[in-house]
Design a protein around this motif. Structure first.
Motif, PDB file in Angstrom:
ATOM      1  N   LEU A  86       5.127  11.066   0.865  1.00  0.00           N
ATOM      2  CA  LEU A  86       5.373  10.679   0.760  1.00  0.00           C
ATOM      3  C   LEU A  86       5.469  10.436   3.121  1.00  0.00           C
ATOM      4  N   ILE A  87       6.709  10.836   3.180  1.00  0.00           N
ATOM      5  CA  ILE A  87       7.243  11.070   4.231  1.00  0.00           C
ATOM      6  C   ILE A  87       6.289  12.618   4.880  1.00  0.00           C
ATOM      7  N   ALA A  88       6.088  13.474   4.298  1.00  0.00           N
ATOM      8  CA  ALA A  88       5.190  14.431   4.558  1.00  0.00           C
ATOM      9  C   ALA A  88       3.899  14.308   5.198  1.00  0.00           C
ATOM     10  N   GLU A 132       0.606  -1.830  -0.098  1.00  0.00           N
ATOM     11  CA  GLU A 132      -0.123   0.151  -0.173  1.00  0.00           C
ATOM     12  C   GLU A 132       1.148   1.799   0.210  1.00  0.00           C
ATOM     13  N   ILE A 133       1.072   2.233  -1.521  1.00  0.00           N
ATOM     14  CA  ILE A 133       1.794   3.053  -1.219  1.00  0.00           C
ATOM     15  C   ILE A 133       1.540   4.069  -0.745  1.00  0.00           C
ATOM     16  N   SER A 183       6.890   2.867  -0.503  1.00  0.00           N
ATOM     17  CA  SER A 183       7.783   3.571  -1.483  1.00  0.00           C
ATOM     18  C   SER A 183       7.295   3.352  -2.746  1.00  0.00           C
ATOM     19  N   ASP A 184       6.846   1.302  -2.810  1.00  0.00           N
ATOM     20  CA  ASP A 184       7.112   0.795  -3.628  1.00  0.00           C
ATOM     21  C   ASP A 184       6.356  -0.312  -3.635  1.00  0.00           C
ATOM     22  N   LEU A 207       7.411  -6.092   4.162  1.00  0.00           N
ATOM     23  CA  LEU A 207       7.858  -4.797   3.658  1.00  0.00           C
ATOM     24  C   LEU A 207       9.019  -5.514   3.985  1.00  0.00           C
ATOM     25  N   ALA A 208       9.879  -4.852   3.163  1.00  0.00           N
ATOM     26  CA  ALA A 208      10.811  -4.777   3.056  1.00  0.00           C
ATOM     27  C   ALA A 208      12.124  -3.426   2.619  1.00  0.00           C
TER      28      ALA A 208
END
Length: 170
Positions: free
Chosen positions: A158-160, A72-73, A144-145, A118-119
């Motif tokens: 994405l962090i913001a 989930e991006i 992120s991907d 996640l990775a």
């Protein structure tokens, strides 16, 4: 609290929101203010070396904020279990009720094959290093991907977009 980010892209929203000032550029970039933020670089070696450097100078609890491959991006997760893909070492972290808890597998290269959880490329080294210095660690990852290194979202948004939740956990 010491905040670890692998890249400037991951760190930028935190630096701006907290008004942190750069205090050191080499060998690792360090920002200071109400908290210390370390930009240590991508990969297990850089993560372990940079975190060890800073924990030697100032032992304190660690919060890793970064990006990871997943389904989930844009979704923010607290990492409850870390698996090192190379050594198969498993690290368990305390759960956090404020966010969904997930497993993160740390790889030496960007993960290109979908798998459960996640990775990333730093978490196992950060946990191992924090434990060596007897410091608690928490890990927050934003997806992120979709396990496609060529499609990684390389902007800070994405962090913001998750910053209020991240800052509330400090």
């Amino acid at each position: 609290m010491l905040i670890y980010c692998a890249t400037t892209t991951e760190a930028r929203p935190i630096i701006e929101a907290m008004g942190l000032q750069r205090r050191q550029k080499a060998p690792f970039t360090i920002y200071k203010g109400s908290h210390t933020l370390l930009i240590g670089g991508i990969g297990k070696c850089r993560a372990a070396a940079s975190l060890s450097h800073l924990l030697t100078l100032s032992p304190e609890p660690v919060l890793n904020v970064g990006l990871a491959a997943g389904e989930e991006i844009g979704r923010l997760y607290h990492i409850r279990k870390v698996i090192d893909a190379d050594t198969h070492q498993v690290y368990h972290l305390p759960p956090l009720d404020a966010l969904p808890n997930e497993t993160c597998t740390t790889h030496s290269r960007p993960a290109a094959t979908p798998h459960k959880g996640l990775a990333d490329m730093e978490a196992s080294a950060l946990v191992c290093t924090a434990r060596l210095y007897r410091q608690p660690i928490a890990i927050l990852k934003v997806v992120s991907d979709p396990f496609d290194p060529k499609s990684v979202e390389r902007s800070s948004h994405l962090i913001a977009q998750n910053l209020p939740k991240i800052l509330s956990l400090l």
